[in-house]
Design a protein around this motif. Sequence first.
Motif, PDB file in Angstrom:
ATOM      1  N   GLU A  44      35.185 -13.379 -97.225  1.00  0.00           N
ATOM      2  CA  GLU A  44      34.759 -13.261 -95.820  1.00  0.00           C
ATOM      3  C   GLU A  44      34.094 -11.914 -95.572  1.00  0.00           C
ATOM      4  OE1 GLU A  44      38.189 -13.962 -93.403  1.00  0.00           O
ATOM      5  OE2 GLU A  44      37.957 -16.135 -93.497  1.00  0.00           O
ATOM      6  N   ARG A  45      34.679 -10.867 -96.095  1.00  0.00           N
ATOM      7  CA  ARG A  45      34.106  -9.525 -95.915  1.00  0.00           C
ATOM      8  C   ARG A  45      32.744  -9.401 -96.595  1.00  0.00           C
ATOM      9  NH1 ARG A  45      37.704  -9.448 -92.746  1.00  0.00           N
ATOM     10  NH2 ARG A  45      39.246  -7.844 -92.421  1.00  0.00           N
ATOM     11  N   GLY A  46      32.636  -9.944 -97.795  1.00  0.00           N
ATOM     12  CA  GLY A  46      31.387  -9.861 -98.541  1.00  0.00           C
ATOM     13  C   GLY A  46      30.271 -10.692 -97.936  1.00  0.00           C
ATOM     14  N   ALA A  47      30.620 -11.813 -97.325  1.00  0.00           N
ATOM     15  CA  ALA A  47      29.608 -12.686 -96.730  1.00  0.00           C
ATOM     16  C   ALA A  47      28.905 -12.019 -95.555  1.00  0.00           C
ATOM     17  CB  ALA A  47      30.246 -13.995 -96.282  1.00  0.00           C
ATOM     18  N   ALA A  48      29.569 -11.094 -94.899  1.00  0.00           N
ATOM     19  CA  ALA A  48      28.983 -10.411 -93.741  1.00  0.00           C
ATOM     20  C   ALA A  48      28.050  -9.275 -94.148  1.00  0.00           C
ATOM     21  CB  ALA A  48      30.096  -9.866 -92.851  1.00  0.00           C
ATOM     22  N   LYS A  49      28.039  -8.923 -95.411  1.00  0.00           N
ATOM     23  CA  LYS A  49      27.216  -7.809 -95.888  1.00  0.00           C
ATOM     24  C   LYS A  49      26.016  -8.346 -96.664  1.00  0.00           C
ATOM     25  CE  LYS A  49      31.276  -4.918 -96.224  1.00  0.00           C
ATOM     26  NZ  LYS A  49      32.240  -4.298 -97.100  1.00  0.00           N
ATOM     27  N   ILE A  50      24.837  -8.048 -96.162  1.00  0.00           N
ATOM     28  CA  ILE A  50      23.614  -8.482 -96.833  1.00  0.00           C
ATOM     29  C   ILE A  50      22.940  -7.241 -97.406  1.00  0.00           C
ATOM     30  CG2 ILE A  50      21.378  -9.601 -96.544  1.00  0.00           C
ATOM     31  CD1 ILE A  50      22.651 -11.108 -94.162  1.00  0.00           C
ATOM     32  N   PRO A  51      22.800  -7.172 -98.730  1.00  0.00           N
ATOM     33  CA  PRO A  51      22.221  -5.979 -99.352  1.00  0.00           C
ATOM     34  C   PRO A  51      20.829  -5.664 -98.787  1.00  0.00           C
ATOM     35  CG  PRO A  51      23.106  -7.454-101.017  1.00  0.00           C
ATOM     36  CD  PRO A  51      23.162  -8.184 -99.706  1.00  0.00           C
ATOM     37  N   GLY A  52      20.622  -4.432 -98.396  1.00  0.00           N
ATOM     38  CA  GLY A  52      19.322  -3.977 -97.913  1.00  0.00           C
ATOM     39  C   GLY A  52      19.072  -4.227 -96.436  1.00  0.00           C
ATOM     40  N   LEU A  53      19.933  -4.971 -95.768  1.00  0.00           N
ATOM     41  CA  LEU A  53      19.729  -5.262 -94.346  1.00  0.00           C
ATOM     42  C   LEU A  53      20.213  -4.088 -93.504  1.00  0.00           C
ATOM     43  CD1 LEU A  53      18.868  -7.358 -92.209  1.00  0.00           C
ATOM     44  CD2 LEU A  53      21.253  -8.088 -92.150  1.00  0.00           C
ATOM     45  N   LYS A  54      19.296  -3.520 -92.711  1.00  0.00           N
ATOM     46  CA  LYS A  54      19.649  -2.391 -91.870  1.00  0.00           C
ATOM     47  C   LYS A  54      19.532  -2.720 -90.385  1.00  0.00           C
ATOM     48  CE  LYS A  54      18.329   1.237 -95.165  1.00  0.00           C
ATOM     49  NZ  LYS A  54      18.926   0.701 -96.275  1.00  0.00           N
ATOM     50  N   ALA A  55      19.134  -3.944 -90.066  1.00  0.00           N
ATOM     51  CA  ALA A  55      18.956  -4.360 -88.666  1.00  0.00           C
ATOM     52  C   ALA A  55      20.295  -4.388 -87.946  1.00  0.00           C
ATOM     53  CB  ALA A  55      18.313  -5.731 -88.604  1.00  0.00           C
ATOM     54  N   LYS A  56      20.267  -4.034 -86.686  1.00  0.00           N
ATOM     55  CA  LYS A  56      21.456  -4.069 -85.838  1.00  0.00           C
ATOM     56  C   LYS A  56      21.257  -5.147 -84.785  1.00  0.00           C
ATOM     57  CE  LYS A  56      23.425  -0.477 -87.689  1.00  0.00           C
ATOM     58  NZ  LYS A  56      24.427  -0.696 -88.673  1.00  0.00           N
ATOM     59  N   PRO A  57      22.336  -5.789 -84.349  1.00  0.00           N
ATOM     60  CA  PRO A  57      22.198  -6.814 -83.314  1.00  0.00           C
ATOM     61  C   PRO A  57      21.648  -6.231 -82.017  1.00  0.00           C
ATOM     62  CG  PRO A  57      24.448  -6.722 -84.168  1.00  0.00           C
ATOM     63  CD  PRO A  57      23.699  -5.589 -84.767  1.00  0.00           C
ATOM     64  N   ALA A  58      20.874  -7.033 -81.303  1.00  0.00           N
ATOM     65  CA  ALA A  58      20.323  -6.605 -80.016  1.00  0.00           C
ATOM     66  C   ALA A  58      21.430  -6.570 -78.970  1.00  0.00           C
ATOM     67  CB  ALA A  58      19.233  -7.570 -79.578  1.00  0.00           C
ATOM     68  N   ASN A  59      21.265  -5.708 -77.991  1.00  0.00           N
ATOM     69  CA  ASN A  59      22.199  -5.636 -76.886  1.00  0.00           C
ATOM     70  C   ASN A  59      21.749  -6.648 -75.829  1.00  0.00           C
ATOM     71  OD1 ASN A  59      24.193  -4.881 -75.146  1.00  0.00           O
ATOM     72  ND2 ASN A  59      23.258  -2.953 -74.559  1.00  0.00           N
ATOM     73  N   ILE A  60      22.458  -7.730 -75.712  1.00  0.00           N
ATOM     74  CA  ILE A  60      22.074  -8.812 -74.802  1.00  0.00           C
ATOM     75  C   ILE A  60      22.743  -8.600 -73.454  1.00  0.00           C
ATOM     76  CG2 ILE A  60      22.160 -11.302 -74.399  1.00  0.00           C
ATOM     77  CD1 ILE A  60      22.105 -11.619 -77.460  1.00  0.00           C
ATOM     78  N   LYS A  61      21.903  -8.487 -72.412  1.00  0.00           N
ATOM     79  CA  LYS A  61      22.416  -8.276 -71.058  1.00  0.00           C
ATOM     80  C   LYS A  61      22.115  -9.439 -70.127  1.00  0.00           C
ATOM     81  CE  LYS A  61      22.081  -3.295 -71.408  1.00  0.00           C
ATOM     82  NZ  LYS A  61      21.404  -2.100 -70.983  1.00  0.00           N
ATOM     83  N   LYS A  62      21.067 -10.198 -70.441  1.00  0.00           N
ATOM     84  CA  LYS A  62      20.656 -11.287 -69.554  1.00  0.00           C
ATOM     85  C   LYS A  62      20.274 -12.501 -70.391  1.00  0.00           C
ATOM     86  CE  LYS A  62      17.874 -11.973 -65.407  1.00  0.00           C
ATOM     87  NZ  LYS A  62      16.887 -11.350 -64.514  1.00  0.00           N
ATOM     88  N   VAL A  63      20.866 -13.648 -70.049  1.00  0.00           N
ATOM     89  CA  VAL A  63      20.688 -14.870 -70.809  1.00  0.00           C
ATOM     90  C   VAL A  63      20.140 -15.959 -69.896  1.00  0.00           C
ATOM     91  CG1 VAL A  63      21.896 -16.627 -72.159  1.00  0.00           C
ATOM     92  CG2 VAL A  63      22.638 -14.252 -72.275  1.00  0.00           C
ATOM     93  N   ALA A  64      19.257 -16.803 -70.433  1.00  0.00           N
ATOM     94  CA  ALA A  64      18.747 -17.951 -69.690  1.00  0.00           C
ATOM     95  C   ALA A  64      19.225 -19.227 -70.364  1.00  0.00           C
ATOM     96  CB  ALA A  64      17.228 -17.937 -69.637  1.00  0.00           C
ATOM     97  N   LEU A  65      19.618 -20.196 -69.548  1.00  0.00           N
ATOM     98  CA  LEU A  65      19.977 -21.514 -70.023  1.00  0.00           C
ATOM     99  C   LEU A  65      18.969 -22.498 -69.462  1.00  0.00           C
ATOM    100  CD1 LEU A  65      22.696 -22.201 -71.625  1.00  0.00           C
ATOM    101  CD2 LEU A  65      22.747 -20.035 -70.455  1.00  0.00           C
ATOM    102  N   ILE A  66      18.313 -23.245 -70.347  1.00  0.00           N
ATOM    103  CA  ILE A  66      17.396 -24.290 -69.921  1.00  0.00           C
ATOM    104  C   ILE A  66      18.231 -25.553 -69.797  1.00  0.00           C
ATOM    105  CG2 ILE A  66      15.255 -25.527 -70.388  1.00  0.00           C
ATOM    106  CD1 ILE A  66      14.888 -22.480 -70.211  1.00  0.00           C
ATOM    107  N   GLY A  67      18.431 -25.996 -68.573  1.00  0.00           N
ATOM    108  CA  GLY A  67      19.294 -27.124 -68.286  1.00  0.00           C
ATOM    109  C   GLY A  67      20.496 -26.638 -67.483  1.00  0.00           C
ATOM    110  N   ALA A  68      21.065 -27.538 -66.696  1.00  0.00           N
ATOM    111  CA  ALA A  68      22.216 -27.176 -65.867  1.00  0.00           C
ATOM    112  C   ALA A  68      23.311 -28.227 -65.981  1.00  0.00           C
ATOM    113  CB  ALA A  68      21.775 -27.010 -64.415  1.00  0.00           C
ATOM    114  N   GLY A  69      23.322 -28.944 -67.088  1.00  0.00           N
ATOM    115  CA  GLY A  69      24.327 -29.977 -67.290  1.00  0.00           C
ATOM    116  C   GLY A  69      25.640 -29.408 -67.800  1.00  0.00           C
TER     117      GLY A  69
END
Length: 119
Positions: A8-33
């Motif tokens: 589990e720990r190893g699966a989360a580590k991708i060699p060479g990947l330096k990207a960080k997750p975006a800080n999400i503050k506002k989300v849109a949902l298409i549909g209201a069901g």
Amino acid sequence: LQHVFFSERGAAKIPGLKAKPANIKKVALIGAGLMAGGIAMNFAERGMQVVMLDREQQFLDKGMAVIKANYDRSVKRGSKSQAKVDKALSMFSLTTSYEDLRDVDLVIEAVFEDMVLKK
């Protein structure tokens, strides 16, 4: 069990990947069901602004009525406080215009299974 733990720990580590997750503050949902409402509630309860878009205002009103009923049940059974529900509901906005999605960080499509509509 050790193998599972380290896998589990190893699966989360991708060699060479330096990207960080975006800080999400506002989300849109298409549909209201039902599905969109549940997803939207999840984001709102975590303090994110939620914009729900649907073709007609009546669909948005029905979707918000279901969300409010879900929250009312939660308050009645004691799993959420009224203050927490009020805070979550304040995170919602409804629209029938795609223009209102211009400043969202994430868009999730959650309309019913109609391929013509999804395209």
